[in-house]
Design a protein around this motif. Structure first.
Motif, PDB file in Angstrom:
ATOM      1  N   TRP A 230       2.267  -0.780  -5.719  1.00  0.00           N
ATOM      2  CA  TRP A 230       1.696   0.387  -5.044  1.00  0.00           C
ATOM      3  C   TRP A 230       0.169   0.280  -4.985  1.00  0.00           C
ATOM      4  CZ3 TRP A 230      -1.729   4.094  -6.956  1.00  0.00           C
ATOM      5  CH2 TRP A 230      -2.041   5.107  -6.041  1.00  0.00           C
ATOM      6  N   ALA A 231      -0.443  -0.116  -6.107  1.00  0.00           N
ATOM      7  CA  ALA A 231      -1.912  -0.215  -6.157  1.00  0.00           C
ATOM      8  C   ALA A 231      -2.400  -1.237  -5.127  1.00  0.00           C
ATOM      9  CB  ALA A 231      -2.376  -0.581  -7.570  1.00  0.00           C
ATOM     10  N   ILE A 232      -1.649  -2.324  -4.977  1.00  0.00           N
ATOM     11  CA  ILE A 232      -2.054  -3.352  -3.995  1.00  0.00           C
ATOM     12  C   ILE A 232      -1.907  -2.796  -2.575  1.00  0.00           C
ATOM     13  CG2 ILE A 232      -1.432  -5.617  -3.043  1.00  0.00           C
ATOM     14  CD1 ILE A 232      -0.711  -6.394  -6.017  1.00  0.00           C
ATOM     15  N   SER A 233      -0.785  -2.112  -2.299  1.00  0.00           N
ATOM     16  CA  SER A 233      -0.583  -1.606  -0.930  1.00  0.00           C
ATOM     17  C   SER A 233      -1.558  -0.467  -0.629  1.00  0.00           C
ATOM     18  CB  SER A 233       0.864  -1.150  -0.722  1.00  0.00           C
ATOM     19  OG  SER A 233       1.110   0.024  -1.451  1.00  0.00           O
ATOM     20  N   SER A 234      -2.043   0.173  -1.657  1.00  0.00           N
ATOM     21  CA  SER A 234      -2.980   1.272  -1.444  1.00  0.00           C
ATOM     22  C   SER A 234      -4.332   0.787  -0.883  1.00  0.00           C
ATOM     23  CB  SER A 234      -3.098   2.043  -2.761  1.00  0.00           C
ATOM     24  OG  SER A 234      -4.358   2.416  -3.032  1.00  0.00           O
ATOM     25  N   ARG A 235      -4.623  -0.512  -1.085  1.00  0.00           N
ATOM     26  CA  ARG A 235      -5.858  -1.056  -0.467  1.00  0.00           C
ATOM     27  C   ARG A 235      -5.751  -1.013   1.054  1.00  0.00           C
ATOM     28  NH1 ARG A 235      -5.933  -6.619  -3.746  1.00  0.00           N
ATOM     29  NH2 ARG A 235      -5.808  -5.690  -5.809  1.00  0.00           N
ATOM     30  N   ASP A 236      -4.567  -1.387   1.568  1.00  0.00           N
ATOM     31  CA  ASP A 236      -4.355  -1.317   3.022  1.00  0.00           C
ATOM     32  C   ASP A 236      -4.369   0.140   3.472  1.00  0.00           C
ATOM     33  OD1 ASP A 236      -4.103  -4.024   3.239  1.00  0.00           O
ATOM     34  OD2 ASP A 236      -1.912  -4.010   3.049  1.00  0.00           O
ATOM     35  N   ASP A 237      -3.749   1.005   2.655  1.00  0.00           N
ATOM     36  CA  ASP A 237      -3.743   2.428   3.026  1.00  0.00           C
ATOM     37  C   ASP A 237      -5.174   2.930   3.195  1.00  0.00           C
ATOM     38  OD1 ASP A 237      -1.007   2.406   2.925  1.00  0.00           O
ATOM     39  OD2 ASP A 237      -0.843   3.419   0.985  1.00  0.00           O
ATOM     40  N   LEU A 238      -6.049   2.520   2.271  1.00  0.00           N
ATOM     41  CA  LEU A 238      -7.423   3.018   2.348  1.00  0.00           C
ATOM     42  C   LEU A 238      -8.141   2.511   3.593  1.00  0.00           C
ATOM     43  CD1 LEU A 238      -9.470   4.683   0.292  1.00  0.00           C
ATOM     44  CD2 LEU A 238     -10.702   2.576   0.688  1.00  0.00           C
ATOM     45  N   SER A 239      -8.005   1.226   3.886  1.00  0.00           N
ATOM     46  CA  SER A 239      -8.747   0.744   5.065  1.00  0.00           C
ATOM     47  C   SER A 239      -8.120   1.295   6.341  1.00  0.00           C
ATOM     48  CB  SER A 239      -8.912  -0.767   5.057  1.00  0.00           C
ATOM     49  OG  SER A 239      -7.675  -1.368   5.249  1.00  0.00           O
ATOM     50  N   ASP A 240      -6.773   1.393   6.386  1.00  0.00           N
ATOM     51  CA  ASP A 240      -6.136   2.004   7.561  1.00  0.00           C
ATOM     52  C   ASP A 240      -6.568   3.462   7.720  1.00  0.00           C
ATOM     53  OD1 ASP A 240      -4.836  -0.407   7.781  1.00  0.00           O
ATOM     54  OD2 ASP A 240      -2.842   0.346   7.242  1.00  0.00           O
ATOM     55  N   MET A 241      -6.675   4.145   6.575  1.00  0.00           N
ATOM     56  CA  MET A 241      -7.055   5.566   6.613  1.00  0.00           C
ATOM     57  C   MET A 241      -8.476   5.729   7.154  1.00  0.00           C
ATOM     58  SD  MET A 241      -6.242   8.688   6.059  1.00  0.00           S
ATOM     59  CE  MET A 241      -4.864   8.894   4.947  1.00  0.00           C
ATOM     60  N   ARG A 242      -9.375   4.869   6.721  1.00  0.00           N
ATOM     61  CA  ARG A 242     -10.766   4.980   7.202  1.00  0.00           C
ATOM     62  C   ARG A 242     -10.810   4.796   8.709  1.00  0.00           C
ATOM     63  NH1 ARG A 242     -15.139   3.756   2.691  1.00  0.00           N
ATOM     64  NH2 ARG A 242     -16.294   4.771   4.320  1.00  0.00           N
ATOM     65  N   THR A 243     -10.040   3.825   9.202  1.00  0.00           N
ATOM     66  CA  THR A 243      -9.994   3.590  10.647  1.00  0.00           C
ATOM     67  C   THR A 243      -9.414   4.813  11.362  1.00  0.00           C
ATOM     68  OG1 THR A 243      -9.575   1.274  10.135  1.00  0.00           O
ATOM     69  CG2 THR A 243      -9.160   1.961  12.396  1.00  0.00           C
ATOM     70  N   ALA A 244      -8.313   5.341  10.835  1.00  0.00           N
ATOM     71  CA  ALA A 244      -7.646   6.486  11.473  1.00  0.00           C
ATOM     72  C   ALA A 244      -8.559   7.713  11.503  1.00  0.00           C
ATOM     73  CB  ALA A 244      -6.350   6.802  10.734  1.00  0.00           C
TER      74      ALA A 244
END
Ligand code: PMV
Length: 350
Positions: A230-244
């Motif tokens: 989860w912690a690893i996938s949360s890195r993608d969540d954060l960058s995707d979230m910033r873009t969104a």
């Protein structure tokens, strides 16, 4: 006592002005969650996180210096704190005194409008308000970054409530030493354009949680086989979230927030023993959110360390979403929040 030495004439002490201060702060709800510490003492997180500060449930905190007192006195909604909650505030005041090079004890009076310890981020508004009020009362002149670092030491999520709107809290995972990480782990505003969001909050249970977020995080990091993925996938969540956010794409923001929150709860369910904050009304509200989406309304859920659900939607849809949530959980208190302001001092003369 007035100090007339030349050194202080450069920056005169003003005992009256610095003796007390009052601050207000609002809770924030993470859209990419903070879950797990890598350093408990410095409150350094294992992941970056991103939140929206709310315009409801303010905490107002007054800090008054008490040079004659032997101990700090802290009250919450008029009742004196004792035991662990008092210890937490006192340890925080010790840190402020260390930063300020001062020794006086303080009288702290906190008024919370958010239910305490129910996964509604009372610690975020609480420690953000305390950081701002205590820094002012002890004469510290801190910028927003330093205030965020200070608030972080009280409660990680408080670092984000220093700012209004959307805020990102950096984990500073690439820092070479804990000291460097301590300096670099703070929140700052996250750019968002063209969004007019609301969070419909369903308070399905306002009682205190059975396991504190501190204990639950520790147990999850130590025992859950799902924590690292989860912690690893949360890195993608954060960058995707910033873009969104930068694109003002509420559907993308909501999808990322929902998957990140469900993943966080999965890590807890896999902890040994399991930590389960979600209760039957939580799931009923989640079903209502799915139905709203099937019916064409953009609505996305997130949950923290408790059973309460926050539903992200366009502000224009907030009444419809609130009605659907009320229908799903008739016993819940349902209210609509929007983006709120960061922590700030109140002008006591006003
Ligand atoms: O700041 P704490 O220790 O109350 O932890 C808050 C953790 C969550 O609310 C579950 C997630 C978050 O990022 O706010």
């Amino acid at each position: 006592m007035r100090d007339e030495s030349p050194a202080t004439s450069v920056r005169p002490r003003q005992p009256e002005a610095a003796a007390g201060a009052t601050a207000v702060a609002h809770p924030n709800i993470a859209l990419v969650k903070y879950w797990g510490k890598r350093d408990e003492q410095l409150v350094l997180p294992c992941v970056d996180s991103l939140s929206m500060t709310l315009d409801v449930f303010p905490t107002t905190t007054r800090v008054l210096l008490a040079p004659e007192a032997a101990d700090d006195q802290v009250s919450l909604d008029g009742a004196p704190l004792a035991g662990e909650p008092l210890g937490r505030v006192t340890a925080f005041l010790e840190l402020v005194r260390e930063w300020a090079g001062r020794r006086e004890r303080a009288v702290v009076d906190t008024r919370n409008t958010v239910p305490t310890g129910a996964g509604l981020a009372s610690s975020a508004s609480g420690f953000a308000a305390l950081a701002v009020a205590a820094a002012a009362a002890y004469g510290l002149d801190l910028d927003a970054t330093a205030l965020s670092r200070l608030a972080r030491r009280g409660s990680g999520s408080a670092s984000r409530s220093v700012f209004g709107g959307f805020a990102v809290w950096h984990a500073a995972l690439d820092a070479a030493t804990p000291t460097e990480a301590d300096l670099r782990s703070f929140a700052e505003p996250a750019p968002a354009h063209g969004l007019d969001p609301a969070l419909v909050i369903a308070v399905v249970n306002a009682g205190p949680k059975s396991v504190s977020s501190r204990e639950a995080m520790r147990r999850t990091v130590d025992t859950s086989p799902l924590y690292r993925p989860w912690a690893i996938s949360s890195r993608d969540d954060l960058s995707d979230m910033r873009t969104a956010l930068a694109r003002g794409d509420l559907d993308a923001v909501g999808e990322i927030a929902e998957r990140n929150a469900l993943g966080m709860h999965a890590t807890m369910l896999a902890a040994r023993p399991a930590v389960r904050y979600l209760s039957p009304p939580t799931l009923t509200v989640l079903d209502a959110v799915l139905q709203l989406r099937r019916d064409g309304t953009s609505a996305y859920a997130t949950m923290d360390a408790g059973p309460n659900v926050k539903v992200l939607c366009h502000r224009a849809d907030a009444d419809r979403v609130a009605q659907a949530v009320r229908g799903a959980a008739p016993q819940a208190r349902v209210l609509v929040a929007g983006p709120g302001q960061g922590a700030r001092l109140l002008d006591e003369a006003a």
